[in-house]
Write an enzyme that holds these catalytic residues in place. Structure first.
Site, short mmCIF file in Angstrom:
data_model
loop_
_atom_site.label_atom_id
_atom_site.label_comp_id
_atom_site.label_asym_id
_atom_site.label_seq_id
_atom_site.Cartn_x
_atom_site.Cartn_y
_atom_site.Cartn_z
N ARG A 180 -17.53 60.44 -49.71
CA ARG A 180 -16.17 61.22 -50.14
C ARG A 180 -16.52 61.63 -51.61
O ARG A 180 -15.73 62.85 -52.08
CB ARG A 180 -15.10 60.13 -50.10
CG ARG A 180 -14.38 59.86 -49.01
CD ARG A 180 -13.38 58.72 -49.23
NE ARG A 180 -12.29 59.01 -49.96
CZ ARG A 180 -11.10 59.69 -49.55
NH1 ARG A 180 -10.85 59.79 -48.45
NH2 ARG A 180 -10.17 59.79 -50.26
N ARG A 184 -23.03 66.16 -58.43
CA ARG A 184 -23.09 67.56 -58.80
C ARG A 184 -24.20 67.62 -60.13
O ARG A 184 -23.92 66.97 -61.08
CB ARG A 184 -22.02 68.07 -59.33
CG ARG A 184 -20.76 68.31 -58.50
CD ARG A 184 -19.93 69.30 -58.99
NE ARG A 184 -18.69 69.20 -58.01
CZ ARG A 184 -17.61 68.82 -58.41
NH1 ARG A 184 -17.44 68.31 -59.47
NH2 ARG A 184 -16.40 68.71 -57.51
N ARG A 257 -6.01 47.14 -46.10
CA ARG A 257 -5.94 46.91 -47.74
C ARG A 257 -4.60 47.29 -48.38
O ARG A 257 -3.77 48.32 -47.72
CB ARG A 257 -6.95 47.43 -48.51
CG ARG A 257 -8.48 47.22 -48.15
CD ARG A 257 -8.85 45.77 -48.50
NE ARG A 257 -8.82 45.54 -49.85
CZ ARG A 257 -9.06 44.32 -50.37
NH1 ARG A 257 -8.88 43.09 -49.67
NH2 ARG A 257 -9.27 44.02 -51.65
N ARG A 288 -7.89 50.46 -61.27
CA ARG A 288 -7.50 51.79 -62.20
C ARG A 288 -6.26 51.56 -62.96
O ARG A 288 -5.34 50.67 -62.61
CB ARG A 288 -7.61 53.01 -61.34
CG ARG A 288 -6.90 52.89 -60.27
CD ARG A 288 -7.37 54.32 -59.33
NE ARG A 288 -6.72 54.14 -58.08
CZ ARG A 288 -7.12 55.09 -56.88
NH1 ARG A 288 -7.75 56.01 -56.99
NH2 ARG A 288 -6.15 54.95 -55.71
N GLU A 313 -3.47 49.04 -60.95
CA GLU A 313 -3.55 48.84 -59.47
C GLU A 313 -4.41 47.73 -59.14
O GLU A 313 -5.69 47.63 -59.55
CB GLU A 313 -3.97 50.24 -59.14
CG GLU A 313 -3.95 50.75 -57.86
CD GLU A 313 -4.23 52.01 -57.58
OE1 GLU A 313 -3.70 52.99 -58.28
OE2 GLU A 313 -5.14 52.22 -56.62
N TYR A 361 -8.81 56.96 -42.40
CA TYR A 361 -8.62 56.96 -44.16
C TYR A 361 -8.30 58.61 -44.14
O TYR A 361 -9.20 59.12 -44.85
CB TYR A 361 -10.04 56.51 -44.34
CG TYR A 361 -10.04 56.27 -46.05
CD1 TYR A 361 -8.91 56.65 -46.85
CD2 TYR A 361 -11.34 56.18 -46.76
CE1 TYR A 361 -9.05 56.50 -48.14
CE2 TYR A 361 -11.33 55.94 -48.02
CZ TYR A 361 -10.20 56.27 -48.73
OH TYR A 361 -10.27 56.23 -50.20
N ASP A 363 -6.73 62.12 -46.03
CA ASP A 363 -5.95 62.69 -47.06
C ASP A 363 -4.86 63.25 -46.87
O ASP A 363 -4.66 63.53 -45.73
CB ASP A 363 -6.92 63.34 -47.88
CG ASP A 363 -8.20 62.78 -48.64
OD1 ASP A 363 -8.01 61.38 -49.17
OD2 ASP A 363 -9.23 63.20 -48.53
N1 UDP Z 1 -15.66 54.88 -56.11
C1 UDP Z 1 -16.45 54.16 -56.85
N2 UDP Z 1 -16.40 54.09 -58.18
C2 UDP Z 1 -15.18 54.95 -58.73
C3 UDP Z 1 -14.40 55.65 -57.89
C4 UDP Z 1 -14.61 55.51 -56.63
O1 UDP Z 1 -17.27 53.51 -56.39
O2 UDP Z 1 -14.84 55.08 -59.71
C5 UDP Z 1 -15.81 54.68 -54.60
C6 UDP Z 1 -15.16 53.51 -53.98
O3 UDP Z 1 -16.08 53.06 -52.97
C7 UDP Z 1 -13.87 54.42 -53.17
C8 UDP Z 1 -14.63 55.60 -52.80
O4 UDP Z 1 -15.53 56.06 -53.78
O5 UDP Z 1 -13.77 53.59 -51.93
C9 UDP Z 1 -13.64 56.75 -52.59
O6 UDP Z 1 -12.98 56.87 -53.56
P1 UDP Z 1 -11.50 57.74 -53.67
O7 UDP Z 1 -11.31 57.94 -55.07
O8 UDP Z 1 -11.75 58.82 -52.97
O9 UDP Z 1 -10.46 56.86 -52.95
P2 UDP Z 1 -9.01 56.71 -53.01
O10 UDP Z 1 -8.43 57.64 -54.26
O11 UDP Z 1 -8.72 57.04 -51.55
O12 UDP Z 1 -8.46 55.70 -53.20
#
Ligand code: UDP
Length: 376
Positions: A180, A184, A257, A288, A313, A361, A363
């Site tokens: 996901r 870059r 979860r 976060r 969170e 999952y 969006d």
């Molecule tokens: N992820 C990570 N470090 C970060 C942010 C995301 O390893 O700082 C990984 C983590 O495995 C997560 C996945 O990237 O489940 C997808 O993150 P996303 O931000 O898309 O998750 P959401 O916003 O749906 O909670």
């Protein structure tokens, strides 16, 4: 009661984005809908609570992003979206890194100043992982992450965060989750590759209110406690809740979860300078901190609003009584879901849609896209 005597064409269970978009479309096509939601408010997990003049994303941060012009135009026809661009920052034991993984991150991590320098380091680091794979595809998130960005980034920015979020070792999680995130070789902190992104002006409640305008809605109504009566009011049901619950858990429970938020008002105008700061170390208990005002306030507006609201969170396993947020994407759950899906495929008068009903999952934009594409 036969179909002619029924009051509604659709009973829509759940007023999140799938249910609300479906209701909008149905109404446009002249269909009569009743939307019910067990919570005291509409909007599902995009619902915001106003605290100190700030829209607080009560069920977790939501940033709308899509490359689908039809979806973007559609949501903007309900309410205009602002120019918010998600640029989360990662905090690992006090060290700050830009996300997603890009030239800023590589500079912060290794001092790499050019794409070729960064690529050389990544290649060096990933060679061991590539050798281990011996030609096969990565089977899990750990293998995928190591060949994508190497072990330094994996250890500091991925492993701890992911294991906190999912409560499982990275070696037991599917590879697609980490795909996901973009990688870059340019200096670009925009988290999404999509053409369009933003937050509805005035908050997500405006979007939901716009979608449900003129539709009969009842909150505080639990479908499962009055199932028989409710089922008989409409020709068809649109179900957006948990699919395993719909079938009385007949094959067993799917896992989810859940996320718990510790929300506080802080007496400063600007707490962390960004909407999203991820805490990627394993020893920090939360994943976060969200500072909600930055989704909708920019420049001087941040300071004109003297206080701020932040949410820490915490991610834990779901059990009854908690809110299910994320489907758990492992083999056991995939197999269990497939069984429920088979049952649902046989239904002629029930439509299943959304994260919980499709155990996916999702969006937000693909949910809107799916609801817009339904034959209503
Ligand atoms: N992820 C990570 N470090 C970060 C942010 C995301 O390893 O700082 C990984 C983590 O495995 C997560 C996945 O990237 O489940 C997808 O993150 P996303 O931000 O898309 O998750 P959401 O916003 O749906 O909670």
């Amino acid at each position: 009661m036969n179909a002619n005597e029924m009051k509604y064409n659709y009973l829509i269970i759940g007023s999140g984005l799938f249910g609300a978009t479906f209701a909008y479309k149905a109404k446009q096509n002249g269909k009569k809908c009743l939307v019910i939601d067990k919570r005291p408010h509409l909007g599902g997990n995009v619902y915001c609570e106003n605290i100190e003049g700030i829209n607080v994303h009560k069920y977790g941060a939501h940033i709308f992003h899509t490359s689908n012009e039809i979806v973007w135009k559609f949501v903007n026809s309900i309410v205009p979206f602002n120019r918010y661009t998600n640029c989360p920052v990662a905090n690992y034991h006090g060290e700050l890194y830009n996300l997603p993984f890009n030239m800023n991150t590589f500079y912060q991590m290794w001092g790499a100043r050019t794409p070729s320098e960064a690529q050389r380091i990544i290649n060096e680091q990933k060679s061991e992982a590539v050798a281990k794979l011996n030609g096969r595809e990565p089977q899990n998130l750990e293998e995928q992450a190591l060949i994508l960005v190497g072990h330094d980034i994996y250890e500091k920015l991925i492993k701890g965060y992911t294991e906190k979020q999912w409560g499982r070792p990275c070696s037991e999680l599917p590879a697609f989750i980490i795909r996901r995130l973009p990688v870059r070789m340019i200096f670009d902190n925009n988290y999404f590759n999509d053409k369009y992104q933003g937050i509805p002006v005035g908050g997500y409640n405006c979007l939901v209110e716009g979608l449900l305008d003129g539709v009969e809605c009842r909150t505080g109504v639990d479908f499962f406690s009055e199932r028989n009566e409710l089922q008989s009011v409409a020709e068809k049901i649109v179900f957006t809740g948990k699919i395993d619950e719909f079938y009385d858990y007949c094959y067993g429970k799917l896992q989810y979860r859940t996320v718990r938020f510790e929300t506080e008002v802080v007496d400063v105008p600007n707490f962390q300078g960004n909407a999203v700061v991820n805490y990627t170390a394993a020893d920090v208990p939360y994943t976060r901190i969200i500072e909600h005002k930055h989704f909708e306030m920019f420049g001087q507006e941040v300071y004109d609003c003297k206080k701020t609201v932040v949410s820490r969170e915490y991610s834990t396993e779901w059990n009854d009584g908690k809110e299910p947020f994320y489907p758990v994407n492992d083999n056991r759950n995939a197999e269990l879901y497939a069984k429920y899906k088979k049952l649902s495929d046989r239904e002629e008068n029930v439509i299943f849609g959304g994260r919980l009903a499709e155990y996916k999952y999702y969006d937000m934009a693909p949910i809107v896209e799916r609801a817009l594409g339904m034959d209503v």
